[in-house]
Scaffold this motif. Structure first.
Motif, PDB file in Angstrom:
ATOM      1  N   ASP A 190       0.825  -1.211   0.000  1.00 13.38           N
ATOM      2  CA  ASP A 190       0.000   0.000   0.000  1.00 13.38           C
ATOM      3  C   ASP A 190       0.858   1.259   0.000  1.00 13.38           C
ATOM      4  O   ASP A 190       0.439   2.313  -0.499  1.00 13.38           O
ATOM      5  CB  ASP A 190      -0.931   0.016   1.213  1.00 13.38           C
ATOM      6  N   ALA A 191       2.064   1.151   0.571  1.00 11.96           N
ATOM      7  CA  ALA A 191       2.967   2.302   0.640  1.00 11.96           C
ATOM      8  C   ALA A 191       3.797   2.464  -0.631  1.00 11.96           C
ATOM      9  O   ALA A 191       4.628   3.363  -0.704  1.00 11.96           O
ATOM     10  CB  ALA A 191       3.886   2.169   1.845  1.00 11.96           C
ATOM     11  N   GLY A 192       3.571   1.596  -1.617  1.00 15.36           N
ATOM     12  CA  GLY A 192       4.250   1.750  -2.892  1.00 15.36           C
ATOM     13  C   GLY A 192       5.470   0.878  -3.093  1.00 15.36           C
ATOM     14  O   GLY A 192       6.197   1.040  -4.085  1.00 15.36           O
ATOM     15  N   TYR A 193       5.702  -0.073  -2.190  1.00 16.45           N
ATOM     16  CA  TYR A 193       6.833  -0.976  -2.340  1.00 16.45           C
ATOM     17  C   TYR A 193       6.430  -2.204  -3.156  1.00 16.45           C
ATOM     18  O   TYR A 193       5.360  -2.785  -2.916  1.00 16.45           O
ATOM     19  CB  TYR A 193       7.339  -1.450  -0.973  1.00 16.45           C
ATOM     20  N   GLN A 194       7.286  -2.604  -4.091  1.00 19.30           N
ATOM     21  CA  GLN A 194       7.113  -3.931  -4.670  1.00 19.30           C
ATOM     22  C   GLN A 194       7.631  -4.936  -3.640  1.00 19.30           C
ATOM     23  O   GLN A 194       8.494  -4.608  -2.811  1.00 19.30           O
ATOM     24  CB  GLN A 194       7.869  -4.075  -5.982  1.00 19.30           C
ATOM     25  N   VAL A 195       7.109  -6.153  -3.673  1.00 17.66           N
ATOM     26  CA  VAL A 195       7.481  -7.163  -2.687  1.00 17.66           C
ATOM     27  C   VAL A 195       8.158  -8.317  -3.411  1.00 17.66           C
ATOM     28  O   VAL A 195       7.550  -8.974  -4.270  1.00 17.66           O
ATOM     29  CB  VAL A 195       6.242  -7.661  -1.909  1.00 17.66           C
ATOM     30  N   LEU A 196       9.415  -8.551  -3.079  1.00 26.64           N
ATOM     31  CA  LEU A 196      10.199  -9.620  -3.675  1.00 26.64           C
ATOM     32  C   LEU A 196      10.558 -10.635  -2.602  1.00 26.64           C
ATOM     33  O   LEU A 196      11.023 -10.254  -1.516  1.00 26.64           O
ATOM     34  CB  LEU A 196      11.474  -9.078  -4.323  1.00 26.64           C
ATOM     35  N   ALA A 197      10.347 -11.905  -2.898  1.00 18.27           N
ATOM     36  CA  ALA A 197      10.665 -12.970  -1.960  1.00 18.27           C
ATOM     37  C   ALA A 197      11.996 -13.600  -2.331  1.00 18.27           C
ATOM     38  O   ALA A 197      12.195 -14.017  -3.471  1.00 18.27           O
ATOM     39  CB  ALA A 197       9.568 -14.032  -1.967  1.00 18.27           C
ATOM     40  N   ALA A 198      12.924 -13.648  -1.383  1.00 17.47           N
ATOM     41  CA  ALA A 198      14.166 -14.395  -1.580  1.00 17.47           C
ATOM     42  C   ALA A 198      13.839 -15.862  -1.345  1.00 17.47           C
ATOM     43  O   ALA A 198      13.617 -16.287  -0.217  1.00 17.47           O
ATOM     44  CB  ALA A 198      15.240 -13.915  -0.615  1.00 17.47           C
ATOM     45  N   ASP A 199      13.785 -16.627  -2.433  1.00 16.20           N
ATOM     46  CA  ASP A 199      13.234 -17.983  -2.387  1.00 16.20           C
ATOM     47  C   ASP A 199      14.100 -18.902  -3.242  1.00 16.20           C
ATOM     48  O   ASP A 199      14.248 -18.679  -4.447  1.00 16.20           O
ATOM     49  CB  ASP A 199      11.796 -17.953  -2.908  1.00 16.20           C
ATOM     50  N   GLY A 200      14.685 -19.912  -2.597  1.00 16.31           N
ATOM     51  CA  GLY A 200      15.531 -20.849  -3.330  1.00 16.31           C
ATOM     52  C   GLY A 200      14.815 -21.548  -4.462  1.00 16.31           C
ATOM     53  O   GLY A 200      15.453 -22.023  -5.402  1.00 16.31           O
ATOM     54  N   GLY A 201      13.493 -21.613  -4.404  1.00 11.43           N
ATOM     55  CA  GLY A 201      12.725 -22.243  -5.466  1.00 11.43           C
ATOM     56  C   GLY A 201      12.146 -21.253  -6.455  1.00 11.43           C
ATOM     57  O   GLY A 201      11.290 -21.613  -7.273  1.00 11.43           O
ATOM     58  N   GLY A 202      12.605 -19.990  -6.395  1.00  9.35           N
ATOM     59  CA  GLY A 202      12.070 -18.971  -7.281  1.00  9.35           C
ATOM     60  C   GLY A 202      12.426 -19.224  -8.736  1.00  9.35           C
ATOM     61  O   GLY A 202      13.431 -19.861  -9.051  1.00  9.35           O
ATOM     62  N   GLU A 203      11.598 -18.702  -9.631  1.00  7.55           N
ATOM     63  CA  GLU A 203      11.805 -18.917 -11.069  1.00  7.55           C
ATOM     64  C   GLU A 203      12.675 -17.838 -11.707  1.00  7.55           C
ATOM     65  O   GLU A 203      13.172 -18.013 -12.822  1.00  7.55           O
ATOM     66  CB  GLU A 203      10.445 -18.975 -11.779  1.00  7.55           C
ATOM     67  N   LEU A 204      12.869 -16.709 -11.012  1.00 15.17           N
ATOM     68  CA  LEU A 204      13.653 -15.610 -11.568  1.00 15.17           C
ATOM     69  C   LEU A 204      14.932 -15.463 -10.752  1.00 15.17           C
ATOM     70  O   LEU A 204      14.875 -15.301  -9.528  1.00 15.17           O
ATOM     71  CB  LEU A 204      12.838 -14.315 -11.497  1.00 15.17           C
ATOM     72  N   ASP A 205      16.102 -15.533 -11.437  1.00 14.04           N
ATOM     73  CA  ASP A 205      17.321 -15.400 -10.647  1.00 14.04           C
ATOM     74  C   ASP A 205      17.676 -13.930 -10.467  1.00 14.04           C
ATOM     75  O   ASP A 205      17.201 -13.052 -11.193  1.00 14.04           O
ATOM     76  CB  ASP A 205      18.472 -16.229 -11.227  1.00 14.04           C
ATOM     77  N   LEU A 206      18.507 -13.677  -9.452  1.00 12.29           N
ATOM     78  CA  LEU A 206      18.801 -12.308  -9.047  1.00 12.29           C
ATOM     79  C   LEU A 206      19.444 -11.507 -10.167  1.00 12.29           C
ATOM     80  O   LEU A 206      19.186 -10.309 -10.307  1.00 12.29           O
ATOM     81  CB  LEU A 206      19.707 -12.325  -7.813  1.00 12.29           C
ATOM     82  N   PHE A 207      20.286 -12.151 -10.983  1.00 14.52           N
ATOM     83  CA  PHE A 207      20.930 -11.433 -12.084  1.00 14.52           C
ATOM     84  C   PHE A 207      19.893 -10.948 -13.097  1.00 14.52           C
ATOM     85  O   PHE A 207      19.938  -9.810 -13.564  1.00 14.52           O
ATOM     86  CB  PHE A 207      21.961 -12.325 -12.777  1.00 14.52           C
ATOM     87  N   ALA A 208      18.946 -11.811 -13.419  1.00 13.75           N
ATOM     88  CA  ALA A 208      17.904 -11.442 -14.388  1.00 13.75           C
ATOM     89  C   ALA A 208      16.928 -10.429 -13.806  1.00 13.75           C
ATOM     90  O   ALA A 208      16.251  -9.715 -14.545  1.00 13.75           O
ATOM     91  CB  ALA A 208      17.153 -12.692 -14.842  1.00 13.75           C
ATOM     92  N   GLU A 210      17.625  -7.772 -12.138  1.00 14.22           N
ATOM     93  CA  GLU A 210      18.203  -6.441 -11.941  1.00 14.22           C
ATOM     94  C   GLU A 210      17.332  -5.299 -12.463  1.00 14.22           C
ATOM     95  O   GLU A 210      17.216  -4.259 -11.792  1.00 14.22           O
ATOM     96  CB  GLU A 210      19.601  -6.360 -12.557  1.00 14.22           C
ATOM     97  N   PRO A 211      16.667  -5.422 -13.610  1.00 11.57           N
ATOM     98  CA  PRO A 211      15.820  -4.311 -14.069  1.00 11.57           C
ATOM     99  C   PRO A 211      14.692  -3.946 -13.105  1.00 11.57           C
ATOM    100  O   PRO A 211      14.187  -2.819 -13.135  1.00 11.57           O
ATOM    101  CB  PRO A 211      15.265  -4.816 -15.408  1.00 11.57           C
ATOM    102  N   LEU A 212      14.299  -4.898 -12.250  1.00 11.86           N
ATOM    103  CA  LEU A 212      13.219  -4.627 -11.292  1.00 11.86           C
ATOM    104  C   LEU A 212      13.698  -3.836 -10.076  1.00 11.86           C
ATOM    105  O   LEU A 212      12.889  -3.212  -9.379  1.00 11.86           O
ATOM    106  CB  LEU A 212      12.616  -5.938 -10.784  1.00 11.86           C
ATOM    107  N   LEU A 213      14.994  -3.893  -9.815  1.00 11.80           N
ATOM    108  CA  LEU A 213      15.478  -3.528  -8.491  1.00 11.80           C
ATOM    109  C   LEU A 213      15.653  -2.034  -8.251  1.00 11.80           C
ATOM    110  O   LEU A 213      15.984  -1.624  -7.135  1.00 11.80           O
ATOM    111  CB  LEU A 213      16.803  -4.254  -8.206  1.00 11.80           C
ATOM    112  N   SER A 214      15.441  -1.217  -9.270  1.00  5.80           N
ATOM    113  CA  SER A 214      15.554   0.230  -9.055  1.00  5.80           C
ATOM    114  C   SER A 214      14.291   0.814  -8.433  1.00  5.80           C
ATOM    115  O   SER A 214      14.267   1.987  -8.069  1.00  5.80           O
ATOM    116  CB  SER A 214      15.874   0.936 -10.378  1.00  5.80           C
ATOM    117  N   ARG A 215      13.250   0.000  -8.286  1.00  2.92           N
ATOM    118  CA  ARG A 215      12.002   0.464  -7.673  1.00  2.92           C
ATOM    119  C   ARG A 215      12.067   0.273  -6.160  1.00  2.92           C
ATOM    120  O   ARG A 215      12.810  -0.585  -5.657  1.00  2.92           O
ATOM    121  CB  ARG A 215      10.824  -0.340  -8.224  1.00  2.92           C
ATOM    122  N   PRO A 216      11.283   1.049  -5.381  1.00  2.07           N
ATOM    123  CA  PRO A 216      11.203   0.789  -3.939  1.00  2.07           C
ATOM    124  C   PRO A 216      10.836  -0.670  -3.686  1.00  2.07           C
ATOM    125  O   PRO A 216       9.876  -1.185  -4.273  1.00  2.07           O
ATOM    126  CB  PRO A 216      10.095   1.738  -3.470  1.00  2.07           C
TER     127      PRO A 216
END
Length: 271
Positions: A190-208, A210-216
């Protein structure tokens, strides 16, 4: 100068009780162990009730103690008394009795983030190990994050091991407590943050990612043993995994948090 107090002194005994969670909850006080923690506590107006110091530490840290407000007594204790007050195997000789740090969730979401802090928040769900929790707070502080949220069945922020592992960062960075992790996620979104889960079973790796990470960004980190509950991970906008390029199967919680938080702050600085 008064003689140092012994381990049998009533004031020392009362302070030593703060190693127990029940005493901390009842008195709304906790112990900060070591010069960095004491320095951080003294920077927070009204936080420190009393400082205990060995004669040697009082001499070594005379400038630090001399800067303490006149309302904060500095009490000399002998080495045996300090060993009972300190949580360290090798006490540094300084321990402060501090008032609880109570930060409502509303105080870390929906508020302006002041540079050099960045709109990155670490949410630790059901993190029970005090060393891990304190190290995440320290990493978040170092990475320039704006806050940490301890959610769910979390360790006591005021546990001496948590405070010591943070190396004073609990006094520099707001740490909010929220019993309901889902409520924390909803408030952050509600405060405008995107929510990312650090999850060993995630489908998107941290390197890929990167384009998301400039947002709050609010990062979700799970328990040391079993990770994020599936129902909480499902609330995230994306589930991110950290690539394991070598033979290691995984990273511990604090290391994973540091990698993710620095990835976010790097992307924000570059944007």
């Amino acid at each position: 100068m008064d003689a140092p107090l012994s381990a049998g002194n009533a004031r020392v005994k009362e302070a030593r009780k703060l190693h127990r969670r029940s005493a901390r909850s009842e008195r709304r006080c906790f112990l900060a162990d070591g010069p960095k923690a004491v320095e951080g506590a003294l920077d927070v107006p009204g936080c420190v009730v009393e400082v205990f110091a060995t004669p040697r530490a009082a001499t070594e840290h005379a400038a630090l103690l001399g800067a303490a407000p006149v309302t904060v007594p500095v009490t000399l204790v002998d080495d045996r008394a300090m060993a009972g007050l300190s949580d360290s195997v090798t006490p540094a000789g300084l321990v402060a009795v501090c008032r609880h740090l109570d930060v409502p969730l509303a105080d870390v979401v929906g508020v302006a983030v002041v540079p050099p802090r960045l709109p990155v928040i670490a949410v630790c769900a059901d993190v029970r190990d005090p060393g891990n929790a304190g190290t995440v707070v320290r990493c978040a502080d170092a990475a320039g994050a704006s806050a940490v949220v301890l959610a769910g069945d979390a360790v006591d922020l005021h546990n001496p091991k948590t405070v010591r592992a943070s190396v004073g960062s609990v006094f520099h960075l707001p740490v909010a407590l929220e019993r309901d992790p889902a409520a924390a996620v909803a408030a952050l979104r509600d405060a405008g943050y995107q929510v990312l889960a650090a999850d060993g079973g995630g489908e998107l790796d941290l390197f890929a990612a990167e384009p998301l990470l400039s947002r709050p960004t609010a990062w979700l980190f799970g328990n040391e043993a079993w990770g994020l509950p599936s129902e909480l991970a499902a609330l995230a906008d994306e589930r991110i995994t950290i690539p394991m390029l070598g033979a290691a199967e995984s990273l511990n919680l604090a290391t994973a948090a540091a990698v993710c938080l620095y990835a976010s702050t790097r992307a924000m600085i570059r944007a």
